[in-house]
Design a protein around this motif. Structure first.
Motif, PDB file in Angstrom:
ATOM      1  N   CYS A 284       0.848  -1.197   0.000  1.00  0.00           N
ATOM      2  CA  CYS A 284       0.000   0.000   0.000  1.00  0.00           C
ATOM      3  C   CYS A 284       0.884   1.248   0.000  1.00  0.00           C
ATOM      4  CB  CYS A 284      -0.954  -0.022   1.189  1.00  0.00           C
ATOM      5  SG  CYS A 284      -0.229   0.539   2.730  1.00  0.00           S
ATOM      6  N   SER A 286       0.728   3.674   1.872  1.00  0.00           N
ATOM      7  CA  SER A 286       0.716   4.202   3.241  1.00  0.00           C
ATOM      8  C   SER A 286      -0.121   5.477   3.322  1.00  0.00           C
ATOM      9  CB  SER A 286       2.115   4.421   3.816  1.00  0.00           C
ATOM     10  OG  SER A 286       2.683   5.607   3.340  1.00  0.00           O
ATOM     11  N   CYS A 287      -0.613   5.755   4.511  1.00  0.00           N
ATOM     12  CA  CYS A 287      -1.378   6.982   4.750  1.00  0.00           C
ATOM     13  C   CYS A 287      -1.299   7.219   6.257  1.00  0.00           C
ATOM     14  CB  CYS A 287      -2.826   6.831   4.269  1.00  0.00           C
ATOM     15  SG  CYS A 287      -3.833   5.734   5.267  1.00  0.00           S
ATOM     16  N   VAL A 290      -1.077   4.255   8.949  1.00  0.00           N
ATOM     17  CA  VAL A 290       0.034   3.320   9.149  1.00  0.00           C
ATOM     18  C   VAL A 290       0.287   3.157  10.651  1.00  0.00           C
ATOM     19  CG1 VAL A 290       2.538   3.178   8.985  1.00  0.00           C
ATOM     20  CG2 VAL A 290       1.202   3.607   6.960  1.00  0.00           C
ATOM     21  N   GLY A 320      -0.172  -1.484   5.450  1.00  0.00           N
ATOM     22  CA  GLY A 320       0.273  -0.681   6.573  1.00  0.00           C
ATOM     23  C   GLY A 320      -0.599  -0.658   7.811  1.00  0.00           C
ATOM     24  N   CYS A 321      -1.834  -1.173   7.727  1.00  0.00           N
ATOM     25  CA  CYS A 321      -2.698  -1.015   8.908  1.00  0.00           C
ATOM     26  C   CYS A 321      -3.833  -2.029   8.943  1.00  0.00           C
ATOM     27  CB  CYS A 321      -3.296   0.393   8.922  1.00  0.00           C
ATOM     28  SG  CYS A 321      -4.642   0.566   7.745  1.00  0.00           S
ATOM     29  N   ASN A 324      -7.376  -1.646   6.159  1.00  0.00           N
ATOM     30  CA  ASN A 324      -7.445  -2.359   4.882  1.00  0.00           C
ATOM     31  C   ASN A 324      -6.590  -3.617   4.858  1.00  0.00           C
ATOM     32  OD1 ASN A 324      -9.255  -0.752   3.512  1.00  0.00           O
ATOM     33  ND2 ASN A 324      -7.674   0.704   2.914  1.00  0.00           N
TER      34      ASN A 324
HETATM   35  S1  SF4 Z   1      -5.489   2.562   4.914  1.00  0.00           S
HETATM   36 FE1  SF4 Z   1      -3.908   1.173   5.713  1.00  0.00          FE
HETATM   37  S2  SF4 Z   1      -3.555  -0.244   4.008  1.00  0.00           S
HETATM   38 FE2  SF4 Z   1      -4.576   1.592   3.130  1.00  0.00          FE
HETATM   39  S3  SF4 Z   1      -2.950   3.005   2.489  1.00  0.00           S
HETATM   40 FE3  SF4 Z   1      -3.469   3.551   4.609  1.00  0.00          FE
HETATM   41  S4  SF4 Z   1      -2.011   2.358   5.836  1.00  0.00           S
HETATM   42 FE4  SF4 Z   1      -2.018   1.425   3.824  1.00  0.00          FE
END
Ligand code: SF4
Length: 385
Positions: A284, A286-287, A290, A320-321, A324
Motif C-alpha cells: 500500500c 501508506s497513509c 500506518v 500498513g494497517c 485495509n
Molecule cells: S489505509 Fe492502511 S492499508 Fe490503506 S494506504 Fe493507509 S495504511 Fe495502507
C-alpha cells in the motif's frame, strides 16, 4: 490529440474534473493527520509538485480537529477519505472540497441501516457544503452482497457496485460525483475502467492502481494501466499509489505528470500486459493510518529478501494497517499487515500469527520456501538462494 470521453464536469474546489478539462493529478498525505505541521508540509509539497487535489485520512474527532488546522494552513484542494467512519463527513465537510467513500466499507458500517440511507446522508452533507463525492470501489473490499452475485468475476463485481452507487446518487439528483475502480493488478484496472466507461460514459473517472508498491515496479504497473486507459480517452483524474518514505511522497505527482506527458506525446513505454509469471509484490502507498513507521522499510526489505523467488508466479501483499490490511491481503499467496508492535502474517485468508518486526522476515522466508517447494516441478535449487 487523444479524444477524451464525453464526461460531465465535476468541480472540486478550484479544479474541474471531466468535460475535457486537463487530467488532474492527485496524491494522499501519508503523515499522521494529527501531526499538523508534517501534514501541511506534505500537502504543500504535493501541491508544489503539481498536485491538484490532496487527500487526507480522517478516522476520529481528533483527526477532524487537526484537519481544521491543516485547512487553515494550506490552500490545497482537500479531499477526505472516509473509510469506516462515514458519519464524520458532517464534521469534515466545512474543511474540504470532496469526500471519498468506499461502497464496501459503507456496507459494513452500521449494518442495520440500509446503504441507501447512508448514501443519502453523504449527499445531504455534500449539498450543504458544496462538496463533490468520489465513489471509490476497491477490488479487495467490494460490498459482499454484490460480490456474491459475481463469484467468478471480481471485475464485474467492482463495476456492478460502482454502477449501483451511481444509481443511488442519480436517484437523489446529485450529479457532482466521480468514480474510481481500483485493483493492484493493472489488467483488472484496465478492464474495470473500460467496462464502466462503456456503461457510464458521462461519469468522470479517477484512475489508480492501488497498492502498486515500490518503484520502479510500482511505476511500471501504474504506467501499464494508465497508458491503456488514457490513450482510449478514459480518465479525468489520477493518482499514482507508491510505497515511498514521507519526504518523497510528492513523487507520486511527478510520476503521474510524466505518464500524462508521455501519453499526450504518444510516447508509450510499457508492455501492453503486465507480466503475470513472476513474483508480484504489492504494497500500500501508506497513509495516516500506518500503525508503525517501519512499514515502508519493511516493504523494501520484503522486496529485497524475496528477490530469490522472482521467477515464481506468487503474490505477496504488504499493508500498513488494520483498516485495509486484513481484507486486502486475502487474495495474496502471503500477506503481511502491520500492527503497532507486530506484523500479522497470512497465507491467503488463513492467519499464521503475529510476529515482531525483527522476526517477520525469516518467518516469511520459511512460508515462501514452503509455497515454492509445493509448486509443481519444484527442485531443491528453487528454495536455496
Ligand atoms: S489505509 Fe492502511 S492499508 Fe490503506 S494506504 Fe493507509 S495504511 Fe495502507
Amino acid at each position: 490529440m487523444i479524444k477524451r470521453n464525453p464526461t460531465r464536469a465535476v468541480r472540486v474546489g478550484t479544479v474541474t474534473l471531466g468535460a475535457g478539462h486537463p487530467v488532474a493529478v492527485q496524491s494522499m498525505c501519508a503523515t499522521r493527520t494529527q501531526d499538523v505541521d508534517a501534514t501541511v508540509e506534505q500537502a504543500e509539497a504535493i501541491r508544489a509538485a503539481g498536485g491538484a487535489l490532496v487527500r487526507v485520512a480522517v478516522d476520529s474527532a481528533k483527526d477532524v480537529a487537526a484537519l481544521a488546522e491543516v485547512r487553515r494552513q494550506t490552500k490545497a484542494n482537500l479531499v477526505v477519505d472516509l473509510q469506516e467512519s462515514y458519519r464524520l463527513a458532517a464534521q469534515v465537510a466545512p474543511h474540504v472540497q470532496k469526500v471519498r467513500y468506499n461502497p464496501g466499507h459503507l456496507w459494513h458500517h452500521e449494518r442495520h441501516k440500509p446503504v441507501r440511507d447512508k448514501v443519502r446522508f453523504l449527499v445531504e452533507v455534500a449539498r450543504q457544503h458544496d462538496l463533490a463525492i468520489r465513489i471509490g470501489v476497491n477490488c479487495g473490499s467490494v460490498d459482499p452482497e454484490v460480490k456474491a452475485r459475481f463469484p467468478e468475476d471480481d471485475v464485474a463485481a467492482m463495476v456492478a457496485s460502482a454502477l449501483e452507487h451511481c444509481r443511488y446518487l442519480d436517484e437523489l439528483a446529485f450529479d457532482r460525483y466521480v468514480v474510481s475502480l481500483k485493483d493492484s493488478h493493472p489488467r483488472k484496472v484496465i478492464e474495470a475502467n473500460r467496462r464502466f466507461a462503456e456503461a457510464r460514459p458521462d461519469v468522470p473517472l479517477h484512475l489508480g492502481v492501488t497498492e502498486a508498491g515500490i518503484p520502479p515496479e510500482g511505476i511500471l504497473k501504474t504506467r501499464v494501466a494508465f497508458e491503456q486507459l488514457l490513450s482510449r480517452g478514459i480518465g479525468d483524474t489520477l493518482r499514482v499509489s507508491l510505497t515511498l518514505p514521507n519526504p518523497r511522497k510528492h513523487e507520486e505527482v511527478t510520476v503521474g505528470l510524466q505518464i500524462l506527458g508521455d501519453v499526450a506525446a504518444g510516447r508509450f513505454r510499457s508492455v501492453p500486459v503486465f507480466d503475470d509469471d513472476r513474483l508480484n509484490i504489492i504494497s500500500c502507498p501508506s497513509c495516516s493510518r500506518v500503525e508503525n513507521e517501519r512499514f515502508v522499510e519493511l516493504a523494501e526489505k520484503v522486496k529485497e529478501m524475496t528477490a530469490y523467488a522472482e521467477r515464481h508466479a506468487l503474490t505477496i501483499a504488504v499493508m500498513g494497517c488494520r483498516v485495509n490490511g486484513p481484507g486486502e491481503t486475502d487474495d495474496a499467496d502471503l500477506g503481511l499487515w502491520c500492527g503497532p508492535t507486530h506484523v500479522n502474517l497470512k497465507r491467503k485468508t488463513e492467519s499464521l500469527g503475529a510476529f515482531g518486526y525483527d522476526e517477520i522476515l525469516p518467518r516469511l522466508r520459511q512460508e515462501l520456501d514452503a509455497l515454492i517447494a509445493a509448486r509443481p516441478g519444484a527442485t531443491r535449487g528453487d528454495v536455496v538462494s
